[in-house]
Design a protein around this motif. Structure first.
Motif, short mmCIF file in Angstrom:
data_model
loop_
_atom_site.label_atom_id
_atom_site.label_comp_id
_atom_site.label_asym_id
_atom_site.label_seq_id
_atom_site.Cartn_x
_atom_site.Cartn_y
_atom_site.Cartn_z
N ALA A 195 -50.99 -33.69 82.89
CA ALA A 195 -49.87 -33.04 83.58
C ALA A 195 -48.59 -33.17 82.77
O ALA A 195 -47.82 -32.20 82.65
N LEU A 196 -48.34 -34.35 82.21
CA LEU A 196 -47.12 -34.54 81.41
C LEU A 196 -47.15 -33.63 80.17
O LEU A 196 -46.14 -33.04 79.81
N TYR A 214 -47.42 -48.37 89.33
CA TYR A 214 -47.09 -48.94 88.02
C TYR A 214 -47.71 -48.03 86.97
O TYR A 214 -48.88 -47.67 87.06
N PHE A 215 -46.91 -47.58 86.03
CA PHE A 215 -47.40 -46.70 84.96
C PHE A 215 -47.11 -47.36 83.61
O PHE A 215 -46.02 -47.90 83.42
N GLU A 216 -48.06 -47.30 82.73
CA GLU A 216 -47.81 -47.67 81.34
C GLU A 216 -47.99 -46.41 80.49
O GLU A 216 -49.05 -45.77 80.55
N LEU A 217 -46.99 -46.06 79.74
CA LEU A 217 -47.05 -44.86 78.90
C LEU A 217 -46.92 -45.26 77.45
O LEU A 217 -46.19 -46.20 77.12
N GLU A 218 -47.60 -44.54 76.61
CA GLU A 218 -47.35 -44.65 75.18
C GLU A 218 -46.91 -43.30 74.67
O GLU A 218 -47.57 -42.29 74.94
N LEU A 219 -45.80 -43.26 73.97
CA LEU A 219 -45.34 -41.98 73.46
C LEU A 219 -44.69 -42.16 72.10
O LEU A 219 -44.17 -43.22 71.78
N ILE A 248 -52.58 -37.64 84.88
CA ILE A 248 -51.12 -37.66 84.71
C ILE A 248 -50.76 -37.36 83.26
O ILE A 248 -49.80 -36.65 82.98
N MET A 277 -39.33 -37.44 83.13
CA MET A 277 -40.72 -37.58 83.61
C MET A 277 -40.74 -38.19 85.01
O MET A 277 -41.52 -37.77 85.87
N LEU A 330 -42.27 -35.76 87.79
CA LEU A 330 -43.68 -35.95 88.11
C LEU A 330 -44.00 -37.31 88.73
O LEU A 330 -44.74 -37.38 89.72
N LEU A 331 -43.48 -38.39 88.15
CA LEU A 331 -44.02 -39.70 88.50
C LEU A 331 -43.55 -40.21 89.86
O LEU A 331 -44.26 -40.98 90.50
N LYS A 356 -50.79 -41.82 75.82
CA LYS A 356 -51.63 -42.63 76.68
C LYS A 356 -50.90 -42.88 78.00
O LYS A 356 -49.69 -43.13 78.00
N VAL A 357 -51.63 -42.82 79.10
CA VAL A 357 -51.06 -43.16 80.41
C VAL A 357 -52.05 -44.06 81.13
O VAL A 357 -53.24 -43.73 81.21
N VAL A 358 -51.56 -45.16 81.63
CA VAL A 358 -52.37 -46.06 82.44
C VAL A 358 -51.68 -46.17 83.79
O VAL A 358 -50.46 -46.34 83.85
N VAL A 359 -52.45 -46.04 84.87
CA VAL A 359 -51.88 -46.13 86.21
C VAL A 359 -52.37 -47.41 86.86
O VAL A 359 -53.55 -47.77 86.71
#
Lengths: 88, 88
Positions: free
Chosen positions: B25-26, A42-47, B22, A61, A65-66, B36-39
């Motif tokens: 890497a991104l 599970y990934f949470e991204l902010e962009l 990650i 992405m 990568l993911l 921000k990335v949360v795994v």
């Protein structure tokens, strides 16, 4: 700003030994009504927004990568965050 | 039958080196707009109804097995599946 949640699980044809182990453990803890367990990432991204659409960025992405596209499938949810007040 | 999705992430006060890696890497892959990335971990469970409410069962499973309550926080979504046609 976008907040994106990405869910990665094994494809149905791929064995998921971790899920099977957790299912067995839950049943040994007396949760005998659990019939299936799938484990994933599970990934949470902010962009922030760019010229590229965010859906396309996330697709790229995920494949780059993911996830391992041979074994894993992914899905995602994109949520647009309210713009920050620039006067602050 | 219930279909339950459980999301487990580190608590905010806990360092998430995997997420940081990650993110780096991104950014090296030219996704420089990722801030921000949360795994985390992701579980999908299927379970049948019992005398115990399903929310309580899931809470117990999370604290007993699925998460490390000292370091991780969890949230879940419960979806009730339509009952199977008994005549089939």
């Amino acid at each position: 700003m976008y907040h994106v949640k990405v869910f990665v699980t094994y494809k149905k044809s791929i064995l998921d030994p971790q899920g099977e182990t957790i299912k067995t453990a839950l049943q040994q803890l007396n949760y005998t009504n659990v019939t299936k367990v799938v484990v994933g990432k599970y990934f949470e991204l902010e962009l922030s927004a760019t010229d590229t659409p965010v859906e396309q960025q996330i697709e790229n992405m995920c494949t780059e990568l993911l996830t391992n596209v041979n074994m894993e499938s992914y899905r995602y949810e994109i949520e647009q965050l309210p713009a920050k007040n620039m006067e602050e």
